[in-house]
Design a protein around this motif. Structure first.
Motif, PDB file in Angstrom:
ATOM      1  N   SER A 140       0.762  -1.319   0.167  1.00 47.70           N
ATOM      2  CA  SER A 140       0.097  -0.005   0.081  1.00 47.70           C
ATOM      3  C   SER A 140       0.803   1.247  -0.031  1.00 47.70           C
ATOM      4  CB  SER A 140      -0.835  -0.110   1.040  1.00 47.70           C
ATOM      5  OG  SER A 140      -1.845  -0.970   1.216  1.00 47.70           O
ATOM      6  N   ALA A 141       1.992   1.358   0.734  1.00 49.81           N
ATOM      7  CA  ALA A 141       2.870   2.387   0.620  1.00 49.81           C
ATOM      8  C   ALA A 141       3.778   2.621  -0.568  1.00 49.81           C
ATOM      9  CB  ALA A 141       3.751   2.305   2.092  1.00 49.81           C
ATOM     10  N   ALA A 142       4.080   1.525  -1.274  1.00 51.09           N
ATOM     11  CA  ALA A 142       4.924   1.584  -2.492  1.00 51.09           C
ATOM     12  C   ALA A 142       4.427   2.175  -3.548  1.00 51.09           C
ATOM     13  CB  ALA A 142       5.471   0.216  -2.751  1.00 51.09           C
ATOM     14  N   ALA A 143       5.202   3.003  -4.408  1.00 52.07           N
ATOM     15  CA  ALA A 143       4.485   3.398  -5.653  1.00 52.07           C
ATOM     16  C   ALA A 143       4.224   2.380  -6.657  1.00 52.07           C
ATOM     17  CB  ALA A 143       5.630   4.169  -6.246  1.00 52.07           C
ATOM     18  N   ALA A 144       4.906   1.083  -6.713  1.00 55.63           N
ATOM     19  CA  ALA A 144       4.638   0.022  -7.552  1.00 55.63           C
ATOM     20  C   ALA A 144       5.054  -1.370  -6.759  1.00 55.63           C
ATOM     21  CB  ALA A 144       5.503   0.228  -8.832  1.00 55.63           C
ATOM     22  N   VAL A 145       4.664  -2.475  -7.381  1.00 59.39           N
ATOM     23  CA  VAL A 145       4.895  -3.805  -6.961  1.00 59.39           C
ATOM     24  C   VAL A 145       5.821  -4.493  -8.037  1.00 59.39           C
ATOM     25  CG1 VAL A 145       3.890  -6.120  -6.150  1.00 59.39           C
ATOM     26  CG2 VAL A 145       2.915  -3.657  -5.498  1.00 59.39           C
ATOM     27  N   THR A 146       6.677  -5.192  -7.683  1.00 56.97           N
ATOM     28  CA  THR A 146       7.486  -5.857  -8.793  1.00 56.97           C
ATOM     29  C   THR A 146       6.670  -7.089  -9.428  1.00 56.97           C
ATOM     30  OG1 THR A 146       8.143  -7.459  -7.180  1.00 56.97           O
ATOM     31  CG2 THR A 146       9.626  -5.490  -7.489  1.00 56.97           C
ATOM     32  N   VAL A 147       7.060  -7.129 -10.712  1.00 63.23           N
ATOM     33  CA  VAL A 147       6.255  -8.218 -11.362  1.00 63.23           C
ATOM     34  C   VAL A 147       6.558  -9.564 -10.915  1.00 63.23           C
ATOM     35  CG1 VAL A 147       6.206  -9.378 -13.786  1.00 63.23           C
ATOM     36  CG2 VAL A 147       6.606  -7.023 -13.330  1.00 63.23           C
ATOM     37  N   ALA A 148       7.603  -9.939 -10.369  1.00 62.77           N
ATOM     38  CA  ALA A 148       7.995 -11.550  -9.739  1.00 62.77           C
ATOM     39  C   ALA A 148       8.247 -11.155  -8.538  1.00 62.77           C
ATOM     40  CB  ALA A 148       9.243 -11.978 -10.426  1.00 62.77           C
ATOM     41  N   ASP A 149       8.397 -12.255  -7.606  1.00 64.91           N
ATOM     42  CA  ASP A 149       8.516 -12.397  -6.215  1.00 64.91           C
ATOM     43  C   ASP A 149       9.797 -12.674  -6.038  1.00 64.91           C
ATOM     44  OD1 ASP A 149       8.664 -15.113  -6.439  1.00 64.91           O
ATOM     45  OD2 ASP A 149       6.641 -15.579  -5.730  1.00 64.91           O
ATOM     46  N   ASN A 150      10.252 -12.788  -4.651  1.00 71.32           N
ATOM     47  CA  ASN A 150      11.610 -12.980  -4.220  1.00 71.32           C
ATOM     48  C   ASN A 150      12.086 -14.566  -4.583  1.00 71.32           C
ATOM     49  OD1 ASN A 150       9.829 -14.223  -2.027  1.00 71.32           O
ATOM     50  ND2 ASN A 150      11.682 -14.684  -0.984  1.00 71.32           N
ATOM     51  N   ASN A 151      11.271 -15.177  -5.036  1.00 70.42           N
ATOM     52  CA  ASN A 151      11.565 -16.770  -5.656  1.00 70.42           C
ATOM     53  C   ASN A 151      11.834 -16.848  -6.776  1.00 70.42           C
ATOM     54  OD1 ASN A 151      11.717 -18.070  -2.964  1.00 70.42           O
ATOM     55  ND2 ASN A 151       9.423 -18.101  -2.864  1.00 70.42           N
ATOM     56  N   HIS A 152      11.575 -15.819  -7.738  1.00 73.09           N
ATOM     57  CA  HIS A 152      11.847 -15.668  -9.072  1.00 73.09           C
ATOM     58  C   HIS A 152      12.639 -14.377  -9.186  1.00 73.09           C
ATOM     59  CE1 HIS A 152       8.302 -18.266  -8.597  1.00 73.09           C
ATOM     60  NE2 HIS A 152       8.695 -18.927  -9.423  1.00 73.09           N
ATOM     61  N   ALA A 153      13.423 -13.988  -8.697  1.00 74.23           N
ATOM     62  CA  ALA A 153      14.516 -12.908  -8.808  1.00 74.23           C
ATOM     63  C   ALA A 153      13.818 -11.693  -9.134  1.00 74.23           C
ATOM     64  CB  ALA A 153      15.338 -13.253 -10.185  1.00 74.23           C
ATOM     65  N   GLY A 154      12.585 -11.343  -8.566  1.00 78.69           N
ATOM     66  CA  GLY A 154      11.783 -10.327  -8.714  1.00 78.69           C
ATOM     67  C   GLY A 154      12.611  -8.811  -8.388  1.00 78.69           C
ATOM     68  N   LEU A 155      13.470  -8.930  -7.634  1.00 72.83           N
ATOM     69  CA  LEU A 155      14.492  -7.982  -7.409  1.00 72.83           C
ATOM     70  C   LEU A 155      15.456  -7.330  -8.530  1.00 72.83           C
ATOM     71  CD1 LEU A 155      15.639  -5.574  -5.637  1.00 72.83           C
ATOM     72  CD2 LEU A 155      17.134  -7.113  -4.712  1.00 72.83           C
ATOM     73  N   LEU A 156      16.100  -8.397  -8.890  1.00 73.55           N
ATOM     74  CA  LEU A 156      17.216  -8.115  -9.717  1.00 73.55           C
ATOM     75  C   LEU A 156      16.377  -7.785 -11.245  1.00 73.55           C
ATOM     76  CD1 LEU A 156      19.779 -10.892  -9.106  1.00 73.55           C
ATOM     77  CD2 LEU A 156      19.742  -8.638  -8.468  1.00 73.55           C
ATOM     78  N   ARG A 157      15.210  -8.652 -11.588  1.00 74.42           N
ATOM     79  CA  ARG A 157      14.310  -8.345 -12.744  1.00 74.42           C
ATOM     80  C   ARG A 157      14.007  -6.723 -12.802  1.00 74.42           C
ATOM     81  NH1 ARG A 157      10.183 -13.065 -13.498  1.00 74.42           N
ATOM     82  NH2 ARG A 157       9.445 -11.786 -14.999  1.00 74.42           N
ATOM     83  N   ALA A 158      13.658  -6.426 -11.671  1.00 76.80           N
ATOM     84  CA  ALA A 158      12.891  -4.764 -11.486  1.00 76.80           C
ATOM     85  C   ALA A 158      14.095  -3.944 -11.856  1.00 76.80           C
ATOM     86  CB  ALA A 158      12.312  -4.683 -10.396  1.00 76.80           C
ATOM     87  N   ILE A 159      15.304  -4.455 -11.257  1.00 74.61           N
ATOM     88  CA  ILE A 159      16.541  -3.322 -11.252  1.00 74.61           C
ATOM     89  C   ILE A 159      16.918  -3.290 -12.817  1.00 74.61           C
ATOM     90  CG2 ILE A 159      18.821  -2.804 -10.868  1.00 74.61           C
ATOM     91  CD1 ILE A 159      18.004  -4.037  -7.910  1.00 74.61           C
ATOM     92  N   GLU A 160      17.063  -4.507 -13.465  1.00 72.63           N
ATOM     93  CA  GLU A 160      17.442  -4.551 -14.801  1.00 72.63           C
ATOM     94  C   GLU A 160      16.615  -3.895 -15.762  1.00 72.63           C
ATOM     95  OE1 GLU A 160      19.485  -8.843 -13.711  1.00 72.63           O
ATOM     96  OE2 GLU A 160      17.856  -8.861 -14.847  1.00 72.63           O
ATOM     97  N   ALA A 161      15.039  -3.924 -15.445  1.00 70.61           N
ATOM     98  CA  ALA A 161      14.360  -3.328 -16.466  1.00 70.61           C
ATOM     99  C   ALA A 161      14.490  -1.799 -16.418  1.00 70.61           C
ATOM    100  CB  ALA A 161      12.897  -3.677 -16.023  1.00 70.61           C
ATOM    101  N   LEU A 162      14.495  -1.264 -14.996  1.00 72.52           N
ATOM    102  CA  LEU A 162      14.524   0.181 -14.514  1.00 72.52           C
ATOM    103  C   LEU A 162      15.821   0.762 -15.125  1.00 72.52           C
ATOM    104  CD1 LEU A 162      13.079   2.817 -13.091  1.00 72.52           C
ATOM    105  CD2 LEU A 162      14.440   1.847 -11.282  1.00 72.52           C
ATOM    106  N   PHE A 163      16.861   0.316 -15.048  1.00 70.58           N
ATOM    107  CA  PHE A 163      18.004   0.657 -15.683  1.00 70.58           C
ATOM    108  C   PHE A 163      18.483   0.231 -16.939  1.00 70.58           C
ATOM    109  CE2 PHE A 163      18.136   1.714 -11.052  1.00 70.58           C
ATOM    110  CZ  PHE A 163      18.602   2.975 -11.054  1.00 70.58           C
ATOM    111  N   SER A 164      17.820  -0.601 -17.412  1.00 72.68           N
ATOM    112  CA  SER A 164      18.009  -1.129 -18.783  1.00 72.68           C
ATOM    113  C   SER A 164      19.569  -1.865 -18.844  1.00 72.68           C
ATOM    114  CB  SER A 164      18.128  -0.036 -20.073  1.00 72.68           C
ATOM    115  OG  SER A 164      17.130   0.604 -20.050  1.00 72.68           O
ATOM    116  N   LEU A 165      19.498  -2.637 -17.869  1.00 66.86           N
ATOM    117  CA  LEU A 165      21.000  -3.512 -17.501  1.00 66.86           C
ATOM    118  C   LEU A 165      21.083  -4.671 -18.637  1.00 66.86           C
ATOM    119  CD1 LEU A 165      21.175  -3.139 -13.740  1.00 66.86           C
ATOM    120  CD2 LEU A 165      21.989  -1.546 -15.718  1.00 66.86           C
TER     121      LEU A 165
END
Length: 265
Positions: free
Chosen positions: A240-265
Motif C-alpha cells: 500500500s505504501a509503495a509506488a509500484a509492486v515488482t512483477v515477480a516475487d523473491n523466489n523468481h528474482a523479482g528484485l534483480l528483474r526490476a532493477i535490470e528493467a529500470l536501468f536497462s541493464l
C-alpha cells in the motif's frame, strides 16, 4: 528522473525463501550500475556484522540495523544505540510476551544471545556470544530482535505485539521485521532516516533513490524515496505504501528483474 542510488532489503527481497540469491547476476548488475554512476547499497534489519560477512567485498555500502548503523564505502558514519536502562526494561518486559523461540541483541562487534537460548541454532549470526546478565555486554546495542520462527505466530498477532511495545515504551521503535520477528530499535531509528544520512553524506537527495523491500520495516523507506517498490511477496502494508509492486516475487528474482528493467541493464 535520473536515479543515483539503489537501496535494497535482503530477506524476502534479494534472498529467496531458502536464503539464496544469484551472486553472479547480482555482481554483474552492481558493476553495470556503477558504470551508470549509480550507487548500490543494502538497507537491512540485519546486523552490520552479518551483512559484511555475507557480502564480503561485493558491497561496502550499508544501512544496517534498520537504519541504526550507516556505512559509506566501508566507513561507518552513523550509530544509534539503545540506552542501557532501556535495554534492561525491554528484557524484563519480554518475559510478559509469548515465549520467543530466540532473543538476540545486535551489539557493535557481535550478536549477544541470552544463555537460555544456547541450544538454538543461529546460522545467521556469524559472530555471537552468550550472556547471563545484561551487565556482561560492554559494547553498544543497536537492535533487540524477538523471534517466533518455530511457533510461527500469525502476522496480525506479531504486529499487535509491536504496537503494544511502542505504546509501552515511547523511547523505542518496534517493527515487524519478517520471518516471524520484531526488531526493537531506538526511537527515531528506521531505514528511511538511515538512508537519508547515507544520501546526504554522499551529496545526493532522497528523490534520487530507488528502494525495494518486502515488509513493515521497509514502509518508511519506500515512502520517502523517489521510487519505492514493494516485492510481489510483500506484506499488505508495504504494498500500500509503495509506488509500484515488482512483477515477480523473491523466489523468481523479482528484485534483480526490476532493477535490470529500470536501468536497462
Amino acid at each position: 528522473m535520473h536515479y543515483r542510488y539503489v537501496a535494497v532489503d535482503i530477506d524476502g527481497t534479494l534472498l529467496d525463501d531458502h536464503d539464496r540469491y544469484n551472486q553472479v547476476r547480482l555482481t554483474k548488475d552492481i558493476c553495470a550500475l556503477r558504470r551508470q554512476n549509480v550507487t548500490f547499497l543494502i538497507a537491512s534489519g540485519n546486523s552490520l556484522d552479518a551483512l559484511q560477512t555475507q557480502f564480503g567485498k561485493l558491497v561496502n555500502n550499508f544501512v544496517a540495523e534498520n537504519g541504526g548503523r550507516v556505512v559509506v564505502a566501508g566507513q561507518e558514519i552513523r550509530g544509534v544505540a539503545h540506552r542501557p536502562e532501556t535495554l534492561a526494561k525491554l528484557l524484563d518486559y519480554i518475559h510478559c510476551l509469548p515465549q520467543p523461540d530466540l532473543l538476540s541483541l545486535s551489539a557493535a562487534s557481535q550478536t549477544m544471545i541470552p544463555q537460555k537460548f544456547a541450544s538454538v541454532p543461529v546460522p545467521y549470526y556469524p559472530h555471537h556470544a552468550y550472556f547471563k546478565r545484561l551487565v556482561e555486554i560492554r559494547e553498544p546495542v543497536y537492535n533487540v530482535n524477538v523471534n517466533w520462527y518455530q511457533r510461527q505466530l500469525p502476522l496480525d498477532q506479531i504486529q499487535q505485539i509491536a504496537r503494544t511495545i511502542n505504546r509501552t515504551f515511547p523511547e523505542v521503535n518496534a517493527t515487524y521485521s519478517g520471518a516471524y520477528g520484531i526488531d526493537i530499535l531506538p526511537c527515531g531509528v528506521n531505514k528511511a532516516r538511515g538512508l537519508q544520512k547515507f544520501v546526504q553524506h554522499t551529496g545526493g537527495s532522497m528523490d534520487q533513490v530507488v528502494a525495494v523491500g518486502d515488509t513493515s520495516n521497509d514502509v518508511e523507506m519506500v515512502s520517502a524515496v523517489g521510487l519505492g517498490l514493494a516485492m510481489r511477496n510483500a506484506t499488505p502494508d508495504l504494498q500500500s505504501a509503495a509506488a509500484a509492486v515488482t512483477v515477480a516475487d523473491n523466489n523468481h528474482a523479482g528484485l534483480l528483474r526490476a532493477i535490470e528493467a529500470l536501468f536497462s541493464l
